[in-house]
Design an enzyme around this catalytic site. Structure first.
Site, mmCIF file in Angstrom:
data_model
loop_
_atom_site.group_PDB
_atom_site.id
_atom_site.type_symbol
_atom_site.label_atom_id
_atom_site.label_comp_id
_atom_site.label_asym_id
_atom_site.label_seq_id
_atom_site.Cartn_x
_atom_site.Cartn_y
_atom_site.Cartn_z
ATOM 1 N N LYS A 219 0.765 -1.314 0.253
ATOM 2 C CA LYS A 219 -0.029 0.050 -0.026
ATOM 3 C C LYS A 219 0.899 1.325 0.030
ATOM 4 O O LYS A 219 0.593 2.196 -0.667
ATOM 5 C CB LYS A 219 -1.044 0.002 1.180
ATOM 6 C CG LYS A 219 -1.753 1.326 1.377
ATOM 7 C CD LYS A 219 -2.064 1.645 2.649
ATOM 8 C CE LYS A 219 -1.071 2.595 3.510
ATOM 9 N NZ LYS A 219 -1.504 2.856 4.681
ATOM 10 N N CYS A 289 -19.004 4.724 6.281
ATOM 11 C CA CYS A 289 -18.703 3.423 6.282
ATOM 12 C C CYS A 289 -17.818 2.963 7.256
ATOM 13 O O CYS A 289 -16.745 2.157 7.063
ATOM 14 C CB CYS A 289 -18.514 2.880 5.108
ATOM 15 S SG CYS A 289 -18.757 0.920 4.796
#
Length: 311
Positions: A219, A289
């Site tokens: 990442k 979320c």
């Protein structure tokens, strides 16, 4: 080569022989009534040879098979076989709804992400190093905490040389309370030494070399390529992206790690969206979320999200 007349006679001769053989024991009398023209010796021999008793085989059904033409064979009439690409149901509508909810750009990642933590006035080489360092600090850490650590480091002059001259205890104090700060002190020192020895104080410009650095994961490497070098090498997937992708069912099957999610997402998501998707979903995960108690009632995707009814 036979003349047209001889060819016609051959055909007649063949038909007559076939008829006489197919009628069985009584064919001789009926054959006398028709009085066929006598066959020449070579024609009769040809007829007998062509119709020797052979067990008749069943004709196989004709199959139509299409083959994909290679690059050199592609032309008019070539049939192309293309297997339909898989994509999640309603993903375009879901993405547009997330864009709408993120239009304010007011999530922590929008103000404190890696692209906001470096010194704009520093030389390009130093800026790239600061981008990489901020990404190393950000693992398992909130953006606010990462930004605070970067601010303290920059106040002392954040370069490869300055980090190598800082003792471990002082460096730990400067970056605390980022997650796993003790390990990060070690990784930052090791990586900084490698950058000084192998890259003249700069950071590598390839994904493989970045991932090979201590404390740098996929990442971080993808984000470093995008922010520091302006190159989209893949989708950066953190815990927010991993969670949301699985809740929206944006993979063929549930994935168990961010790296597995990245590979599954890159299989179908159009490449032109790769640079956008990380920041979009990270901010969505920070505001709506959430990991626990997601705000489904305030989400525009509440009727389209497969996981909304089970949360």
């Amino acid at each position: 080569m036979c003349s047209p007349q001889e060819s016609g006679m051959n055909a007649v001769g063949v038909r007559m022989v076939t008829r006489s053989r197919s009628r069985g024991p009584g064919a001789g009398q009926q054959g006398r009534r028709e009085k066929p023209a006598p066959l020449r010796r070579e024609e009769a021999a040809a007829g007998r040879k062509s119709y020797s008793p052979v067990k008749r085989q069943r004709k196989a059904p004709r199959l139509n098979v299409a083959y994909e033409a290679s690059e050199g064979e592609k032309g008019e009439g070539a049939e192309h076989l293309q297997s339909p690409a898989w994509e999640p149901q309603d993903w375009r509508r879901q993405l547009e709804n997330i864009r709408t909810m993120r239009s304010g750009k007011d999530a922590p990642v929008d103000q404190l992400g890696a692209e906001h933590c470096y010194d704009l006035s520093a030389p390009p080489k130093v800026r790239r190093y600061q981008v990489l360092l901020s990404l190393m600090l950000s693992s398992q850490t909130k953006d606010q905490v990462t930004a605070g650590a970067m601010q303290r480091l920059r106040a002392r002059g954040l370069t490869v040389d300055s980090i190598l001259q800082t003792d471990d205890s002082t460096l730990g104090t400067l970056i605390y309370p980022v997650g796993f700060w003790r390990n990060k002190v070690k990784y930052i020192k090791q990586t900084s030494a490698i950058l000084q020895q192998r890259y003249d104080g700069d950071i590598p410009a390839s994904l493989a070399e970045l991932v090979a650095l201590p404390g740098v994961g996929p990442k971080m490497a993808h984000l470093a390529m995008a922010v520091a070098w302006g190159t989209v090498s893949g989708i950066a997937v953190d815990t927010h992206v991993h969670r949301i992708v699985n809740r929206l069912r944006w993979t063929k099957k549930a994935t168990k790690s961010p790296e597995e999610t990245r590979r599954a997402l890159e299989e179908w998501l159009p490449r032109e969206l790769w640079s956008e998707i990380n920041g979009l979903l990270v901010g969505f995960g920070q505001q709506t979320c959430l990991p626990l108690r997601p705000r489904c009632q305030a989400c525009l995707n509440r009727a389209l999200c497969p996981a909304a009814h089970g949360l």
